[in-house]
Design a protein around this motif. Structure first.
Motif, PDB file in Angstrom:
ATOM      1  N   LEU A 139       1.127  11.075  -0.454  1.00  0.00           N
ATOM      2  CA  LEU A 139       0.146  10.937  -1.515  1.00  0.00           C
ATOM      3  C   LEU A 139       0.544  11.742  -2.745  1.00  0.00           C
ATOM      4  O   LEU A 139       0.461  11.254  -3.877  1.00  0.00           O
ATOM      5  N   GLY A 159       1.678   2.349  -3.336  1.00  0.00           N
ATOM      6  CA  GLY A 159       0.508   2.809  -4.085  1.00  0.00           C
ATOM      7  C   GLY A 159       0.596   2.464  -5.560  1.00  0.00           C
ATOM      8  O   GLY A 159       0.962   1.347  -5.928  1.00  0.00           O
ATOM      9  N   PRO A 160       0.305   3.434  -6.434  1.00  0.00           N
ATOM     10  CA  PRO A 160       0.299   3.158  -7.874  1.00  0.00           C
ATOM     11  C   PRO A 160       1.686   2.920  -8.465  1.00  0.00           C
ATOM     12  O   PRO A 160       1.798   2.566  -9.642  1.00  0.00           O
ATOM     13  N   ALA A 193       9.604   9.659  -4.332  1.00  0.00           N
ATOM     14  CA  ALA A 193       8.380   8.896  -4.064  1.00  0.00           C
ATOM     15  C   ALA A 193       8.713   7.561  -3.414  1.00  0.00           C
ATOM     16  O   ALA A 193       8.028   7.123  -2.488  1.00  0.00           O
ATOM     17  N   THR A 248       0.828  -1.209   0.000  1.00  0.00           N
ATOM     18  CA  THR A 248       0.000   0.000   0.000  1.00  0.00           C
ATOM     19  C   THR A 248       0.860   1.256   0.000  1.00  0.00           C
ATOM     20  O   THR A 248       0.507   2.256  -0.621  1.00  0.00           O
ATOM     21  N   SER A 301       9.838   5.374 -11.299  1.00  0.00           N
ATOM     22  CA  SER A 301       9.271   6.121 -10.179  1.00  0.00           C
ATOM     23  C   SER A 301      10.242   7.204  -9.737  1.00  0.00           C
ATOM     24  O   SER A 301      11.457   6.978  -9.709  1.00  0.00           O
ATOM     25  N   VAL A 306       3.644   9.787  -4.449  1.00  0.00           N
ATOM     26  CA  VAL A 306       3.420   8.485  -5.098  1.00  0.00           C
ATOM     27  C   VAL A 306       2.393   8.549  -6.213  1.00  0.00           C
ATOM     28  O   VAL A 306       2.348   7.647  -7.047  1.00  0.00           O
ATOM     29  N   THR A 307       1.583   9.594  -6.246  1.00  0.00           N
ATOM     30  CA  THR A 307       0.610   9.686  -7.342  1.00  0.00           C
ATOM     31  C   THR A 307       1.118  10.550  -8.486  1.00  0.00           C
ATOM     32  O   THR A 307       0.496  10.599  -9.537  1.00  0.00           O
ATOM     33  N   SER A 308       2.253  11.214  -8.306  1.00  0.00           N
ATOM     34  CA  SER A 308       2.813  12.000  -9.406  1.00  0.00           C
ATOM     35  C   SER A 308       3.556  11.066 -10.346  1.00  0.00           C
ATOM     36  O   SER A 308       4.055  10.023  -9.950  1.00  0.00           O
ATOM     37  N   ARG A 309       3.587  11.414 -11.607  1.00  0.00           N
ATOM     38  CA  ARG A 309       4.292  10.610 -12.603  1.00  0.00           C
ATOM     39  C   ARG A 309       5.326  11.493 -13.283  1.00  0.00           C
ATOM     40  O   ARG A 309       5.059  12.664 -13.561  1.00  0.00           O
TER      41      ARG A 309
END
Length: 176
Positions: free
Chosen positions: A147, A28-29, A115, A25, A111, A150-153
């Motif tokens: 958040l 995350g993504p 992150a 978890t 990644s 880990v959600t940024s690309r």
């Protein structure tokens, strides 16, 4: 190996599905690959395991002792990946002696390093490790910071679709 330079890592909690779920978890993504399994780090399996983990360029790893108790939660991001990080640990005789296995939660190698670092700190918090494993420290991040990271690309991974022009969405015949 070098002369014994530091104390044996303090044993943490036993690693179970709950702890693995928290580490999963935390990424995350960014998570890539399958559910983590324990790879042996005993004398007979060590070289084969490290060779396998050389292919994992980014992720979080949990080194465990023979009783399945956590001895190290760490991260790797490129520069040889998880295999290289574990080889660094094995330069310490007490770690080489204690580490019996490793669980790896693989991350997308593209990644952002920040992150993966934030995910390491988040995993430590979710498992409840701070203050339980001696002087070991992990990155401190708020839930909002974690958040956002880990959600940024990275921009290199975001590309506009190139359609054929017929609306099929097929990229195979589209000129580059």
């Amino acid at each position: 190996m070098t002369v014994d330079c530091c104390e044996e890592p303090v044993a943490g909690p036993a690693i179970d599905d709950r702890a693995l779920r928290h580490v999963w978890t935390a990424l995350g993504p960014l998570t890539a690959g399958g559910w983590p399994i324990c790879h042996g780090l005993g004398p007979q399996q060590r070289e084969a395991t490290l060779a396998l983990l050389d292919e994992v360029l980014a992720g979080l790893y949990l080194a465990v002792d023979a009783d399945g108790r956590l001895r190290w939660l760490g991260k790797a991001h490129r520069d040889g990946g998880v295999g290289a990080r574990l080889r660094d640990h094995f330069r310490h005789p007490e770690r080489a002696r204690v580490y019996a296995g490793v669980f790896v939660v693989e991350a997308d190698p593209f990644s952002p390093p920040a992150a993966v670092k934030a995910a390491e700190g988040r995993a430590a918090d979710l498992i409840g490790l701070r203050g339980r494993m001696g002087p070991r420290t992990w990155p401190v991040v708020t839930q909002a910071q974690w958040l956002a990271l880990v959600t940024s690309r990275p921009a290199s991974r975001i590309v506009p679709p190139r359609l054929n022009g017929d609306g099929s969405g097929d990229w195979s015949a589209t000129p580059a």
